[in-house]
Write a protein that holds these residues in place. Structure first.
Motif, mmCIF file in Angstrom:
data_model
loop_
_atom_site.group_PDB
_atom_site.id
_atom_site.type_symbol
_atom_site.label_atom_id
_atom_site.label_comp_id
_atom_site.label_asym_id
_atom_site.label_seq_id
_atom_site.Cartn_x
_atom_site.Cartn_y
_atom_site.Cartn_z
ATOM 1 N N ALA A 85 62.357 21.356 21.183
ATOM 2 C CA ALA A 85 63.661 21.071 20.586
ATOM 3 C C ALA A 85 63.506 20.253 19.310
ATOM 4 N N ASP A 86 62.656 19.226 19.364
ATOM 5 C CA ASP A 86 62.445 18.379 18.191
ATOM 6 C C ASP A 86 61.836 19.170 17.037
ATOM 7 N N GLN A 87 60.865 20.020 17.370
ATOM 8 C CA GLN A 87 60.157 20.743 16.318
ATOM 9 C C GLN A 87 61.023 21.826 15.685
ATOM 10 N N ILE A 88 61.817 22.517 16.501
ATOM 11 C CA ILE A 88 62.716 23.526 15.937
ATOM 12 C C ILE A 88 63.769 22.859 15.061
ATOM 13 N N LYS A 89 64.272 21.718 15.516
ATOM 14 C CA LYS A 89 65.252 20.988 14.707
ATOM 15 C C LYS A 89 64.633 20.589 13.365
#
Length: 239
Positions: A85-89
């Protein structure tokens, strides 16, 4: 699938025990797998992930070499869901402007490298090898970022695509149409770079990342996109 954090701890111990430094060669695959008490396939998956992160360099026929210190990296490991989630964001926020900057100076040889990478990506998809697919995706964007000649932008892109192998392992539990969308995204982005079409880069990158979300969440029991949106709203509420 082995726990990624535990594997990193084991590898870090081997590196520390042998006093290896950046530029040094890791022990041979069979020896290293034995020291870590894992299968050679598990070790290969870990090393491919570390290569995508820019931490090691794999030279076929020569071995694997450290590019950076591994000390403490296991403590940075987070759950695959939260990390994804953090990386896609981060990718939605930073990848379009990074590609836009690279577009201004990208060279013909680098365009040719990206074209060759797309061929390798297509082959990995046909072979049904999720770790190779993810490695080719990560390499594609790392090569583009290198055209910015900005070390920190390159490292940012490497971190965006450094996910837990156990998460990527489900990459092919999805509709073939999604994988075709991902490959088509690579082709379109490459064409926009070739044409130096800054107007298309942002929208193409956004569409591409949506396809990545769909592929990642297809084999994992949560929605990457909903998790990204939820975390974004939660962070906004605290600002």
């Amino acid at each position: 699938m082995e726990d990624h954090g535990r594997l990193l701890n084991q590898l870090e111990l081997v590196v520390l025990e042998k006093g290896l430094q950046p530029g040094d060669k890791l022990p041979p695959e069979r020896e290293l797998a034995g020291q870590m008490l894992v299968s050679r396939n598990t070790l290969r998956g870990l090393l491919r992930t570390l290569e995508a992160q820019g931490l090691v360099t794999i030279k076929p026929g020569s071995g694997t070499f450290l590019r950076s210190r591994l000390a403490g990296i296991a403590h940075l490991h987070r759950s695959s869901r939260q990390a994804a989630a953090d990386q896609i964001k981060a990718a939605f926020l930073f990848l379009p402007p990074i590609l836009g900057k690279a577009l201004q100076t990208i060279s013909v040889p680098r365009i040719n490298d990206l074209q060759a990478g797309n061929i390798a990506l297509s082959q990995a998809m046909c072979d049904g090898d999720p770790l190779r697919v993810w490695s080719e995706i990560a390499l594609f964007f790392r090569l583009i970022a290198q055209e910015t000649e900005n070390y920190f932008l390159v490292k940012t892109v490497e971190q965006m695509f450094s996910v837990d192998p156990s998460f990527v392992d489900h990459f092919f539990q999805t509709d073939r149409d999604i994988l075709e969308d991902i490959f088509a995204g690579h082709v379109s982005i490459l064409q926009a770079l070739r044409e130096r079409n800054a107007g298309r880069i942002s929208s193409l990158t956004g569409q591409y990342l949506l396809s990545i979300c769909r592929a990642l969440e297809a084999g994992n029991k949560f929605s990457v996109w909903e998790s990204v949106s939820h975390r974004s709203h939660g962070e906004d509420a605290h600002e």
